[in-house]
Design a protein around this motif. Structure first.
Motif, PDB file in Angstrom:
ATOM      1  N   GLY A 195       0.813  -1.210   0.000  1.00 29.82           N
ATOM      2  CA  GLY A 195       0.000   0.000   0.000  1.00 29.82           C
ATOM      3  C   GLY A 195       0.844   1.256   0.000  1.00 29.82           C
ATOM      4  N   LYS A 196       0.168   2.416   0.108  1.00 29.34           N
ATOM      5  CA  LYS A 196       0.862   3.699  -0.009  1.00 29.34           C
ATOM      6  C   LYS A 196       1.812   3.945   1.163  1.00 29.34           C
ATOM      7  N   THR A 197       1.397   3.577   2.373  1.00 32.79           N
ATOM      8  CA  THR A 197       2.273   3.797   3.531  1.00 32.79           C
ATOM      9  C   THR A 197       3.548   2.974   3.408  1.00 32.79           C
ATOM     10  N   ALA A 204       7.408   4.483   3.151  1.00 32.73           N
ATOM     11  CA  ALA A 204       8.517   4.040   3.997  1.00 32.73           C
ATOM     12  C   ALA A 204       9.661   3.490   3.145  1.00 32.73           C
ATOM     13  N   ALA A 205       9.328   2.744   2.111  1.00 27.87           N
ATOM     14  CA  ALA A 205      10.355   2.178   1.229  1.00 27.87           C
ATOM     15  C   ALA A 205      11.087   3.266   0.466  1.00 27.87           C
ATOM     16  N   PRO A 242       7.467  15.113  10.735  1.00 29.78           N
ATOM     17  CA  PRO A 242       7.478  13.643  10.631  1.00 29.78           C
ATOM     18  C   PRO A 242       6.082  13.045  10.792  1.00 29.78           C
ATOM     19  N   ARG A 243       5.797  12.082   9.959  1.00 29.64           N
ATOM     20  CA  ARG A 243       4.573  11.313  10.136  1.00 29.64           C
ATOM     21  C   ARG A 243       4.792  10.369  11.325  1.00 29.64           C
ATOM     22  N   LEU A 293      11.455   4.756  11.755  1.00 33.86           N
ATOM     23  CA  LEU A 293      12.276   4.577  10.565  1.00 33.86           C
ATOM     24  C   LEU A 293      13.334   5.673  10.492  1.00 33.86           C
ATOM     25  N   LEU A 294      12.911   6.931  10.676  1.00 35.65           N
ATOM     26  CA  LEU A 294      13.855   8.039  10.626  1.00 35.65           C
ATOM     27  C   LEU A 294      14.898   7.918  11.740  1.00 35.65           C
TER      28      LEU A 294
END
Length: 222
Positions: free
Chosen positions: A52-54, A58-59, A127-128, A134-135
């Motif tokens: 999906g989009k999320t 992330a990728a 940031p989401r 991840l960040l």
């Protein structure tokens, strides 16, 4: 950073297209169909490859960090190690130079370079919640390296003082990154800085003097 060959596999084309689209319109303003069209791929493949989009977002961030890795220097893990102070100053200098050159290169490369920087800047500034870990995973190792340098030079710093010192350093580098067009306008030199090493030395000396490191007193060079 080298753009991905348009004829390469679909997953990589989707990643590159996602970097461009998310950089231009943000996460909420970008649709899967738009990314797929830019990648010349079936939109169903976003779900197939990334869930999906999320997952694609992330990728895309991970892809940028992977092809543009943060600098790594050998840093003393303890102020008691042999030659810890000399090694810490050398590593500090190299880390500052790597970061500064990376920041100054923003916008100087091709379209993909600019989009990648724009997307990372957008995410770092706002940031989401689902991207925070991840960040942190990509940025924390660099913060730890710089902190170890500072602790080798000033083992008396408490956690808060070390944290503020690291952020002061990042503040200097970020200033030259964000305000480069204004600085060039003020100097009247569209190619400023012509001597990046001189700017690196200034930031290193300024920071180490702020930490009251004796080696950074006037006349000393890291």
């Amino acid at each position: 950073m080298t753009p991905i060959d348009p004829e390469s596999n679909t997953r990589l084309r989707l990643l590159e297209a996602a970097v461009f689209c998310f950089a231009e319109h943000g996460f909420d303003g970008t649709g899967i169909r738009e990314i797929a069209q830019r990648a010349k791929a079936n939109s169903a493949l976003v779900q197939y490859h990334f869930g999906g989009k999320t997952g694609l977002y992330a990728a895309a961030l991970t892809h940028i960090f992977t092809i543009r890795p943060l600098p790594f220097e050998v840093v003393p893990s303890s102020p008691d190690e042999p030659n810890a102070r000399e090694r810490a100053i050398h590593a500090f200098h190299q880390l500052v130079e790597s970061l500064l050159r990376e920041m100054l290169a923003c916008g100087e490369g091709g379209d993909f370079d600019r989009a990648a920087h724009q997307l990372i800047n957008r995410e770092l500034q706002s940031p989401r919640p689902d991207m925070v870990e991840l960040l942190r995973g990509h940025i924390q190792p660099l913060v730890d390296q710089i902190t170890r340098c500072m602790r080798a030079l000033r083992p008396d710093l408490d956690d808060e003082e070390a944290f503020l010192s690291v952020n002061s350093l990042f503040g200097q580098i970020t200033h030259f990154h964000i305000n480069l067009p204004m600085i060039r306008m003020m100097t009247g030199d569209p190619a400023w800085p012509r001597d990046v090493q001189a700017l690196v030395r200034h930031i290193v000396q300024f920071s180490l003097r702020g930490l009251a490191v004796p080696e950074a007193l006037p006349g000393a060079r890291p």
